[in-house]
Design a protein around this motif. Structure first.
Motif, PDB file in Angstrom:
ATOM      1  N   ALA A  19       4.421   0.745   4.279  1.00 12.05           N
ATOM      2  CA  ALA A  19       4.087   1.745   3.267  1.00 12.05           C
ATOM      3  C   ALA A  19       5.038   2.931   3.315  1.00 12.05           C
ATOM      4  CB  ALA A  19       2.644   2.206   3.451  1.00 12.05           C
ATOM      5  N   ARG A  45      -0.797   7.237   1.121  1.00  5.11           N
ATOM      6  CA  ARG A  45      -2.152   7.775   1.190  1.00  5.11           C
ATOM      7  C   ARG A  45      -3.162   6.731   1.635  1.00  5.11           C
ATOM      8  NH1 ARG A  45      -3.406  12.088  -3.657  1.00  5.11           N
ATOM      9  NH2 ARG A  45      -1.686  13.533  -3.196  1.00  5.11           N
ATOM     10  N   ASP A  46      -2.887   5.470   1.309  1.00  3.82           N
ATOM     11  CA  ASP A  46      -3.810   4.409   1.700  1.00  3.82           C
ATOM     12  C   ASP A  46      -3.791   4.174   3.210  1.00  3.82           C
ATOM     13  OD1 ASP A  46      -4.606   3.929  -0.916  1.00  3.82           O
ATOM     14  OD2 ASP A  46      -2.983   2.488  -1.261  1.00  3.82           O
ATOM     15  N   VAL A  47      -2.629   4.333   3.820  1.00  3.68           N
ATOM     16  CA  VAL A  47      -2.495   3.967   5.241  1.00  3.68           C
ATOM     17  C   VAL A  47      -2.605   5.153   6.182  1.00  3.68           C
ATOM     18  CG1 VAL A  47      -1.141   1.920   4.707  1.00  3.68           C
ATOM     19  CG2 VAL A  47       0.033   4.099   5.157  1.00  3.68           C
ATOM     20  N   GLN A  64       1.606  -2.457   8.577  1.00  5.28           N
ATOM     21  CA  GLN A  64       1.175  -1.989   7.257  1.00  5.28           C
ATOM     22  C   GLN A  64       1.610  -0.541   7.016  1.00  5.28           C
ATOM     23  OE1 GLN A  64      -3.142  -2.891   7.377  1.00  5.28           O
ATOM     24  NE2 GLN A  64      -2.797  -4.068   5.494  1.00  5.28           N
ATOM     25  N   ARG A  78      -1.742  -3.768  11.755  1.00  4.39           N
ATOM     26  CA  ARG A  78      -2.072  -2.475  11.172  1.00  4.39           C
ATOM     27  C   ARG A  78      -0.878  -1.529  11.236  1.00  4.39           C
ATOM     28  NH1 ARG A  78      -7.768  -0.383  13.417  1.00  4.39           N
ATOM     29  NH2 ARG A  78      -7.145   1.365  12.066  1.00  4.39           N
ATOM     30  N   SER A 110      -6.079   5.646  11.289  1.00  5.65           N
ATOM     31  CA  SER A 110      -4.747   5.118  11.580  1.00  5.65           C
ATOM     32  C   SER A 110      -3.918   6.124  12.370  1.00  5.65           C
ATOM     33  CB  SER A 110      -4.030   4.737  10.286  1.00  5.65           C
ATOM     34  OG  SER A 110      -3.777   5.880   9.481  1.00  5.65           O
ATOM     35  N   THR A 115      -4.663   7.359   7.190  1.00  2.59           N
ATOM     36  CA  THR A 115      -6.056   7.784   7.330  1.00  2.59           C
ATOM     37  C   THR A 115      -6.260   8.389   8.713  1.00  2.59           C
ATOM     38  OG1 THR A 115      -6.752   5.662   8.246  1.00  2.59           O
ATOM     39  CG2 THR A 115      -6.770   5.886   5.829  1.00  2.59           C
ATOM     40  N   GLN A 171       0.832  -1.196   0.000  1.00  2.00           N
ATOM     41  CA  GLN A 171       0.000   0.000   0.000  1.00  2.00           C
ATOM     42  C   GLN A 171       0.870   1.252   0.000  1.00  2.00           C
ATOM     43  OE1 GLN A 171      -2.279  -1.109   3.595  1.00  2.00           O
ATOM     44  NE2 GLN A 171      -4.106  -0.863   2.334  1.00  2.00           N
ATOM     45  N   ASN A 172       0.338   2.341  -0.554  1.00  2.00           N
ATOM     46  CA  ASN A 172       1.103   3.584  -0.523  1.00  2.00           C
ATOM     47  C   ASN A 172       0.715   4.398   0.710  1.00  2.00           C
ATOM     48  OD1 ASN A 172      -1.252   5.145  -1.108  1.00  2.00           O
ATOM     49  ND2 ASN A 172      -0.978   4.751  -3.304  1.00  2.00           N
TER      50      ASN A 172
END
Length: 312
Positions: free
Chosen positions: A49, A5-7, A45, A42, A12, A9, A2-3
């Motif tokens: 990233a 921007r995906d993680v 992840q 999590r 998160s 949030t 994942q990049n």
């Protein structure tokens, strides 16, 4: 993989803050209602990233690494920005701001501010109030950075910030005072900078996070720095230094003989104080801000904010 921007949030970022506050993955998992393995997954992840290690896992505690600490700082700022957007959206929808934050400089009368707060709450508005204490350019910065909706006691002249509006509050005379047992109390007038330099100055730290101002200090002078105007007053009452204070704030102490004032060789120091509101993206004040701006149009209120420092 994942990049970023995906993680990165809001969920998160909040999760990372909970881990840092709890001090361990197990404690954070309990707070968040997750099993520790899910929480650890999590976090990994996010680390994968970003290609960094966010927490030191060498001990049982979860300590942020240097990279982790930076992400926590920036994450807190991003979450604050998201809250600010939601705040503005709700304000547009209802007319009443969910929260109104007012930054006041240390020269502003706390008694008059609380009287205004009482009058505001007497209307039973839906708006929550948050009062900030700031000093010098920090009062202006709180407004221009979006941390405040109204700034009272701005000494910074003008601004190039789009949408910012300000009006004159009044003028304050700062006078040089010290305790009667301080060596300068017996010094001949006018006191020159050369004489001042031989004695400790008392200064209030500018609350601005970037830059900041200093007033009345000399290069090479011994300085005791405090965080508030009230602390500065108390330090000078004890004879631990001398410095400039607003005349209305110290007049009762001069009348009672607890402080003395001395003429100085430098020009008289009068500061024009303002109140300000608005800023980037500002369209029109909500109903709460409208109420406060209406009170500030009163000359009596403006004078009291600068002069009403003592209750008897």
């Amino acid at each position: 993989m994942q990049n970023a921007r995906d993680v990165l949030t809001p969920d998160s970022l909040t999760m990372l803050q909970v881990i840092a506050e709890a001090g361990s993955f197990a404690a954070a998992a309990r707070r968040l209602g997750l099993v520790p393995s899910a929480l650890t997954y999590r976090v990994r992840q996010i680390e994968d990233a970003l290609d960094v290690l966010l927490f030191d896992r060498s001990a049982r505690q979860a300590r942020p690494t240097a990279a982790g600490a930076e992400l926590l700082r920036e994450g807190a700022r991003l979450l604050g920005d998201i809250d600010a957007v939601a705040h503005r959206v709700r304000r547009v929808a209802t007319g009443w701001e969910p929260q109104l934050t007012i930054a006041t400089d240390g020269v502003i009368s706390p008694h008059t501010m609380l009287e205004l707060v009482e009058a505001f709450f007497a209307m039973a508005p839906p708006t929550r109030l948050k009062l900030r204490d700031d000093i010098m350019s920090g009062t202006h910065e709180a407004l221009t950075s979006g941390r405040a909706d109204l700034a009272i006691g701005v000494s910074v002249a003008g601004s190039d910030v789009a949408g910012l509006q300000q009006a004159l509050l009044g003028e304050l005379l700062f006078i040089y005072v010290m305790a009667p047992h301080h060596p300068l109390a017996q010094a001949p007038e006018p006191i020159t900078d050369a004489v001042m330099l031989q004695h400790r100055a008392v200064a209030v730290a500018d609350s601005a996070q970037r830059g900041g101002m200093t007033m009345g200090l000399l290069g090479g002078q011994d300085v005791l720095t405090v965080d508030t105007m009230q602390a500065k007053l108390q330090v000078q009452l004890r004879g631990l230094g001398a410095g400039f204070l607003p005349q209305p704030m110290v007049q009762p102490y001069l009348d009672a003989g607890h402080l003395v004032t001395k003429r100085v060789a430098r020009p008289e120091r009068r500061v024009r104080m303002h109140y300000a509101w608005g800023g980037p993206g500002f369209n029109a004040p909500g109903r709460a801000l409208q109420w406060w701006l209406a009170q500030l149009q009163s000359p009596t209120t403006r004078t009291a904010l600068l002069e009403n420092h003592h209750r008897f």
